[in-house]
Design a protein around this motif. Structure first.
Motif, PDB file in Angstrom:
ATOM      1  N   ARG A  73      11.192-125.796 -24.116  1.00 39.83           N
ATOM      2  CA  ARG A  73       9.786-126.052 -24.409  1.00 39.83           C
ATOM      3  C   ARG A  73       8.974-126.227 -23.127  1.00 39.83           C
ATOM      4  O   ARG A  73       7.796-125.854 -23.071  1.00 39.83           O
ATOM      5  CB  ARG A  73       9.670-127.265 -25.320  1.00 39.83           C
ATOM      6  CG  ARG A  73      10.485-127.107 -26.606  1.00 39.83           C
ATOM      7  CD  ARG A  73      10.305-128.258 -27.550  1.00 39.83           C
ATOM      8  NE  ARG A  73       9.114-128.080 -28.361  1.00 39.83           N
ATOM      9  CZ  ARG A  73       8.506-129.069 -29.011  1.00 39.83           C
ATOM     10  NH1 ARG A  73       8.976-130.283 -28.917  1.00 39.83           N
ATOM     11  NH2 ARG A  73       7.457-128.835 -29.738  1.00 39.83           N
ATOM     12  N   PRO A  99       7.637-113.726 -25.438  1.00 42.72           N
ATOM     13  CA  PRO A  99       7.769-115.179 -25.453  1.00 42.72           C
ATOM     14  C   PRO A  99       9.226-115.580 -25.718  1.00 42.72           C
ATOM     15  O   PRO A  99       9.930-114.930 -26.493  1.00 42.72           O
ATOM     16  CB  PRO A  99       6.862-115.611 -26.605  1.00 42.72           C
ATOM     17  CG  PRO A  99       5.886-114.485 -26.757  1.00 42.72           C
ATOM     18  CD  PRO A  99       6.635-113.243 -26.400  1.00 42.72           C
ATOM     19  N   GLU A 158      13.080-132.663 -30.649  1.00 38.24           N
ATOM     20  CA  GLU A 158      11.934-131.952 -31.214  1.00 38.24           C
ATOM     21  C   GLU A 158      12.204-130.455 -31.262  1.00 38.24           C
ATOM     22  O   GLU A 158      12.266-129.792 -30.226  1.00 38.24           O
ATOM     23  CB  GLU A 158      10.681-132.234 -30.380  1.00 38.24           C
ATOM     24  CG  GLU A 158      10.269-133.708 -30.386  1.00 38.24           C
ATOM     25  CD  GLU A 158       8.964-133.939 -29.654  1.00 38.24           C
ATOM     26  OE1 GLU A 158       8.228-132.952 -29.425  1.00 38.24           O
ATOM     27  OE2 GLU A 158       8.680-135.091 -29.302  1.00 38.24           O
ATOM     28  N   ALA A 159      12.366-129.930 -32.448  1.00 40.20           N
ATOM     29  CA  ALA A 159      12.549-128.490 -32.647  1.00 40.20           C
ATOM     30  C   ALA A 159      11.279-127.890 -33.234  1.00 40.20           C
ATOM     31  O   ALA A 159      10.550-128.552 -33.975  1.00 40.20           O
ATOM     32  CB  ALA A 159      13.726-128.234 -33.581  1.00 40.20           C
ATOM     33  N   ASP A 160      11.034-126.633 -32.908  1.00 39.58           N
ATOM     34  CA  ASP A 160       9.851-125.956 -33.425  1.00 39.58           C
ATOM     35  C   ASP A 160      10.056-125.439 -34.839  1.00 39.58           C
ATOM     36  O   ASP A 160       9.083-125.192 -35.556  1.00 39.58           O
ATOM     37  CB  ASP A 160       9.478-124.798 -32.491  1.00 39.58           C
ATOM     38  CG  ASP A 160       9.010-125.306 -31.136  1.00 39.58           C
ATOM     39  OD1 ASP A 160       7.877-125.793 -31.053  1.00 39.58           O
ATOM     40  OD2 ASP A 160       9.791-125.244 -30.169  1.00 39.58           O
ATOM     41  N   ALA A 161      11.296-125.259 -35.234  1.00 42.50           N
ATOM     42  CA  ALA A 161      11.614-124.854 -36.604  1.00 42.50           C
ATOM     43  C   ALA A 161      13.056-125.240 -36.878  1.00 42.50           C
ATOM     44  O   ALA A 161      13.892-125.270 -35.966  1.00 42.50           O
ATOM     45  CB  ALA A 161      11.424-123.354 -36.802  1.00 42.50           C
ATOM     46  N   GLY A 205       8.596-122.025 -24.154  1.00 42.91           N
ATOM     47  CA  GLY A 205       9.356-121.373 -25.205  1.00 42.91           C
ATOM     48  C   GLY A 205       9.403-122.187 -26.487  1.00 42.91           C
ATOM     49  O   GLY A 205       8.909-123.314 -26.558  1.00 42.91           O
ATOM     50  N   ARG A 206      10.023-121.589 -27.492  1.00 41.98           N
ATOM     51  CA  ARG A 206      10.229-122.250 -28.774  1.00 41.98           C
ATOM     52  C   ARG A 206      11.714-122.522 -28.947  1.00 41.98           C
ATOM     53  O   ARG A 206      12.552-121.639 -28.702  1.00 41.98           O
ATOM     54  CB  ARG A 206       9.735-121.386 -29.940  1.00 41.98           C
ATOM     55  CG  ARG A 206       8.262-121.076 -29.892  1.00 41.98           C
ATOM     56  CD  ARG A 206       7.842-120.169 -31.041  1.00 41.98           C
ATOM     57  NE  ARG A 206       7.873-120.868 -32.316  1.00 41.98           N
ATOM     58  CZ  ARG A 206       8.738-120.632 -33.295  1.00 41.98           C
ATOM     59  NH1 ARG A 206       9.680-119.693 -33.151  1.00 41.98           N
ATOM     60  NH2 ARG A 206       8.695-121.308 -34.422  1.00 41.98           N
ATOM     61  N   ALA A 207      12.047-123.730 -29.366  1.00 39.38           N
ATOM     62  CA  ALA A 207      13.437-124.109 -29.646  1.00 39.38           C
ATOM     63  C   ALA A 207      13.586-124.278 -31.144  1.00 39.38           C
ATOM     64  O   ALA A 207      12.898-125.101 -31.760  1.00 39.38           O
ATOM     65  CB  ALA A 207      13.791-125.413 -28.935  1.00 39.38           C
ATOM     66  N   ILE A 208      14.463-123.473 -31.741  1.00 29.47           N
ATOM     67  CA  ILE A 208      14.681-123.554 -33.175  1.00 29.47           C
ATOM     68  C   ILE A 208      16.130-123.969 -33.438  1.00 29.47           C
ATOM     69  O   ILE A 208      17.008-123.732 -32.608  1.00 29.47           O
ATOM     70  CB  ILE A 208      14.362-122.222 -33.889  1.00 29.47           C
ATOM     71  CG1 ILE A 208      15.337-121.115 -33.473  1.00 29.47           C
ATOM     72  CG2 ILE A 208      12.917-121.819 -33.618  1.00 29.47           C
ATOM     73  CD1 ILE A 208      15.197-119.832 -34.278  1.00 29.47           C
ATOM     74  N   THR A 225      12.274-117.533 -27.237  1.00 29.22           N
ATOM     75  CA  THR A 225      12.742-118.362 -28.344  1.00 29.22           C
ATOM     76  C   THR A 225      14.247-118.523 -28.194  1.00 29.22           C
ATOM     77  O   THR A 225      14.968-117.544 -28.033  1.00 29.22           O
ATOM     78  CB  THR A 225      12.431-117.732 -29.711  1.00 29.22           C
ATOM     79  OG1 THR A 225      11.016-117.618 -29.870  1.00 29.22           O
ATOM     80  CG2 THR A 225      12.981-118.594 -30.843  1.00 29.22           C
ATOM     81  N   HIS A 230      12.789-115.128 -36.199  1.00 26.83           N
ATOM     82  CA  HIS A 230      12.070-115.914 -35.193  1.00 26.83           C
ATOM     83  C   HIS A 230      12.102-115.274 -33.811  1.00 26.83           C
ATOM     84  O   HIS A 230      11.580-115.854 -32.855  1.00 26.83           O
ATOM     85  CB  HIS A 230      12.645-117.331 -35.137  1.00 26.83           C
ATOM     86  CG  HIS A 230      12.292-118.161 -36.337  1.00 26.83           C
ATOM     87  ND1 HIS A 230      11.173-118.977 -36.382  1.00 26.83           N
ATOM     88  CD2 HIS A 230      12.894-118.281 -37.552  1.00 26.83           C
ATOM     89  CE1 HIS A 230      11.109-119.575 -37.559  1.00 26.83           C
ATOM     90  NE2 HIS A 230      12.140-119.178 -38.289  1.00 26.83           N
TER      91      HIS A 230
END
Length: 214
Positions: free
Chosen positions: A100, A8, A127-130, A104-107, A10, A147
């Motif tokens: 996103r 995945p 909007e961030a995932d972390a 995916g995840r955006a930190i 990130t 992460h």
């Protein structure tokens, strides 16, 4: 042999001068601290060297024994002065959304005080995932590894070092205090003019990744 699934995605992002132009807000916060304490702070100079932890900047203006209490006070007054004037960098929302959109995840990994970083993102609708604060340069690798970030995007040579220490691809933008030459010299894998070029770059990166899965 069957194809192994691709991990995945990130992507990590720095905050100041990567996702947000915090110079107006930080200048206002320094001016407020200066007025409150009676200590001269050249706020115009301070905002030309954003990136390192706050304490490194305060050391130019306060004796050593006052740095920690002044840092605490700066962070306390920061929301009142620095959030509203701060703007999103060109392409910032689109860059995060591109990650996103592809599942995916955006930190966000930043040296900034984490609660204040979160206030910036909420105010600007990014909007961030972390959000992970209090990390600078090589120390950012701690959060990037935790992460599983494959890419880290930043504007400072310290961000390049953080990405490389984590084994992540370093994508740099010369929108802060470090120019493209300095970022390349530090070892950046990719240098974009700014974040407006990130979604197209990401599509090419993902196409290559999907064609040659690890």
């Amino acid at each position: 042999m069957p194809t192994q699934p691709t991990r995945p995605l990130t992507v990590g992002f720095d905050l100041d001068m990567t996702l947000i132009d915090s110079r107006p807000g930080i200048k206002a916060a320094y001016e407020a601290l200066s007025a409150e304490t009676g200590t001269y702070i050249d706020a115009d100079l301070a905002i030309t060297r954003l990136g390192p932890p706050l304490e490194q900047e305060l050391a130019h203006w306060f004796p050593e024994e006052r740095i920690q209490p002044m840092g605490d006070r700066y962070r306390e007054i920061y929301p009142a002065f620095a959030i509203a004037p701060t703007l999103a960098m060109p392409g910032a929302r689109e860059a995060v959304a591109a990650v996103r959109r592809r599942g995916g995840r955006a930190i966000v990994v930043t040296a900034k005080h984490e609660p204040n970083a979160e206030l910036h993102l909420k105010h600007l609708g990014i909007e961030a995932d972390a959000v992970i604060g209090w990390l600078w340069a090589e120390a950012k690798a701690e959060a990037l590894r935790e992460h599983g970030a494959a890419v880290y995007v930043g504007d400072h040579t310290g961000d390049v070092r953080g990405a490389l220490t984590a084994g992540a691809l370093s994508v740099a933008v010369p929108t802060g205090p470090c120019d493209a030459s300095a970022l390349r010299s530090e070892g950046a894998d990719v240098v974009l003019a700014d974040l407006t070029g990130f979604p197209a770059w990401l599509e090419d990166y993902l196409a290559d990744r999907e064609a040659s899965p690890a």
